[in-house]
Design a protein around this motif. Structure first.
Motif, PDB file in Angstrom:
ATOM      1  N   LEU A  36       0.802  -1.229   0.000  1.00 46.59           N
ATOM      2  CA  LEU A  36       0.000   0.000   0.000  1.00 46.59           C
ATOM      3  C   LEU A  36       0.833   1.277   0.000  1.00 46.59           C
ATOM      4  O   LEU A  36       0.284   2.360  -0.072  1.00 46.59           O
ATOM      5  CB  LEU A  36      -0.964   0.005   1.192  1.00 46.59           C
ATOM      6  CG  LEU A  36      -2.033  -1.081   1.181  1.00 46.59           C
ATOM      7  CD1 LEU A  36      -2.959  -0.918   2.377  1.00 46.59           C
ATOM      8  CD2 LEU A  36      -2.831  -1.081  -0.112  1.00 46.59           C
ATOM      9  N   GLY A  37       2.124   1.139   0.090  1.00 43.64           N
ATOM     10  CA  GLY A  37       3.003   2.309   0.072  1.00 43.64           C
ATOM     11  C   GLY A  37       3.470   2.677   1.464  1.00 43.64           C
ATOM     12  O   GLY A  37       2.777   2.430   2.463  1.00 43.64           O
ATOM     13  N   ALA A  38       4.647   3.269   1.499  1.00 44.61           N
ATOM     14  CA  ALA A  38       5.284   3.589   2.781  1.00 44.61           C
ATOM     15  C   ALA A  38       4.480   4.585   3.607  1.00 44.61           C
ATOM     16  O   ALA A  38       4.344   4.410   4.820  1.00 44.61           O
ATOM     17  CB  ALA A  38       6.697   4.113   2.542  1.00 44.61           C
ATOM     18  N   ASP A  39       3.947   5.632   2.978  1.00 44.64           N
ATOM     19  CA  ASP A  39       3.208   6.653   3.735  1.00 44.64           C
ATOM     20  C   ASP A  39       1.976   6.065   4.411  1.00 44.64           C
ATOM     21  O   ASP A  39       1.730   6.298   5.597  1.00 44.64           O
ATOM     22  CB  ASP A  39       2.789   7.812   2.837  1.00 44.64           C
ATOM     23  CG  ASP A  39       3.943   8.692   2.424  1.00 44.64           C
ATOM     24  OD1 ASP A  39       5.048   8.559   3.009  1.00 44.64           O
ATOM     25  OD2 ASP A  39       3.756   9.522   1.520  1.00 44.64           O
ATOM     26  N   LEU A  40       1.205   5.289   3.668  1.00 42.09           N
ATOM     27  CA  LEU A  40      -0.005   4.699   4.235  1.00 42.09           C
ATOM     28  C   LEU A  40       0.344   3.647   5.293  1.00 42.09           C
ATOM     29  O   LEU A  40      -0.288   3.598   6.352  1.00 42.09           O
ATOM     30  CB  LEU A  40      -0.863   4.077   3.131  1.00 42.09           C
ATOM     31  CG  LEU A  40      -2.226   3.545   3.550  1.00 42.09           C
ATOM     32  CD1 LEU A  40      -3.043   4.601   4.281  1.00 42.09           C
ATOM     33  CD2 LEU A  40      -2.984   3.041   2.336  1.00 42.09           C
ATOM     34  N   THR A  41       1.371   2.863   5.024  1.00 41.34           N
ATOM     35  CA  THR A  41       1.803   1.856   5.992  1.00 41.34           C
ATOM     36  C   THR A  41       2.224   2.512   7.299  1.00 41.34           C
ATOM     37  O   THR A  41       1.844   2.065   8.385  1.00 41.34           O
ATOM     38  CB  THR A  41       2.959   1.012   5.407  1.00 41.34           C
ATOM     39  OG1 THR A  41       2.507   0.370   4.214  1.00 41.34           O
ATOM     40  CG2 THR A  41       3.445  -0.030   6.397  1.00 41.34           C
ATOM     41  N   TRP A  89       3.362  12.325   8.943  1.00 44.86           N
ATOM     42  CA  TRP A  89       2.673  12.823  10.135  1.00 44.86           C
ATOM     43  C   TRP A  89       1.233  13.237   9.828  1.00 44.86           C
ATOM     44  O   TRP A  89       0.312  12.862  10.547  1.00 44.86           O
ATOM     45  CB  TRP A  89       3.416  14.001  10.767  1.00 44.86           C
ATOM     46  CG  TRP A  89       2.728  14.427  12.014  1.00 44.86           C
ATOM     47  CD1 TRP A  89       2.967  13.964  13.258  1.00 44.86           C
ATOM     48  CD2 TRP A  89       1.625  15.350  12.133  1.00 44.86           C
ATOM     49  NE1 TRP A  89       2.092  14.526  14.155  1.00 44.86           N
ATOM     50  CE2 TRP A  89       1.260  15.383  13.486  1.00 44.86           C
ATOM     51  CE3 TRP A  89       0.922  16.130  11.232  1.00 44.86           C
ATOM     52  CZ2 TRP A  89       0.221  16.183  13.956  1.00 44.86           C
ATOM     53  CZ3 TRP A  89      -0.116  16.919  11.696  1.00 44.86           C
ATOM     54  CH2 TRP A  89      -0.448  16.942  13.054  1.00 44.86           C
ATOM     55  N   ASP A  90       1.038  14.002   8.767  1.00 42.49           N
ATOM     56  CA  ASP A  90      -0.308  14.493   8.448  1.00 42.49           C
ATOM     57  C   ASP A  90      -1.299  13.350   8.277  1.00 42.49           C
ATOM     58  O   ASP A  90      -2.398  13.385   8.823  1.00 42.49           O
ATOM     59  CB  ASP A  90      -0.302  15.331   7.164  1.00 42.49           C
ATOM     60  CG  ASP A  90       0.365  16.680   7.326  1.00 42.49           C
ATOM     61  OD1 ASP A  90       0.634  17.078   8.477  1.00 42.49           O
ATOM     62  OD2 ASP A  90       0.622  17.329   6.299  1.00 42.49           O
ATOM     63  N   LEU A  91      -0.906  12.332   7.533  1.00 39.89           N
ATOM     64  CA  LEU A  91      -1.799  11.209   7.291  1.00 39.89           C
ATOM     65  C   LEU A  91      -2.045  10.420   8.573  1.00 39.89           C
ATOM     66  O   LEU A  91      -3.184  10.048   8.864  1.00 39.89           O
ATOM     67  CB  LEU A  91      -1.222  10.304   6.199  1.00 39.89           C
ATOM     68  CG  LEU A  91      -2.121   9.187   5.698  1.00 39.89           C
ATOM     69  CD1 LEU A  91      -3.485   9.703   5.241  1.00 39.89           C
ATOM     70  CD2 LEU A  91      -1.428   8.444   4.561  1.00 39.89           C
TER      71      LEU A  91
END
Length: 99
Positions: A13-18, A35-37
């Protein structure tokens, strides 16, 4: 959060979502890049738990005022957010019924 992080990585799912999934209970510990997510997922998780929207299997996370302030929200925004969620949910149900 750990199981969700593992699944997100397994499903690519991608690093940011993970990372957001991993840190949504403690967004203050999240890396600056996600951080924002993580904070948004935290706020959504809090709202869904206190409003009993869905079943996540966890108890309501702590309300972290500092996180909400950084997002430009406060606890008084919750009722308006929940109203919008119910409105959008009703619209989704209408759309799904047409399919």
């Amino acid at each position: 959060a750990e199981a969700g992080m593992w699944l997100a990585a397994k499903w690519n799912l991608g690093a940011d979502l993970t990372q957001a999934i991993c840190w949504h209970h403690n967004p203050e510990l999240a890396d600056e890049t996600c951080w924002d997510l993580a904070a948004l997922v935290h706020a959504g998780n809090y709202i869904c738990n206190i409003e009993k929207i869905g079943v996540s299997g966890d108890t309501a996370p702590a309300f972290l005022p500092g996180i909400w302030q950084k997002l430009g929200l406060d606890i008084n925004n919750i009722s308006g957010i929940v109203d919008k969620i119910h409105e959008e949910s009703a619209n989704s149900e209408i759309l799904m019924a047409l399919m």
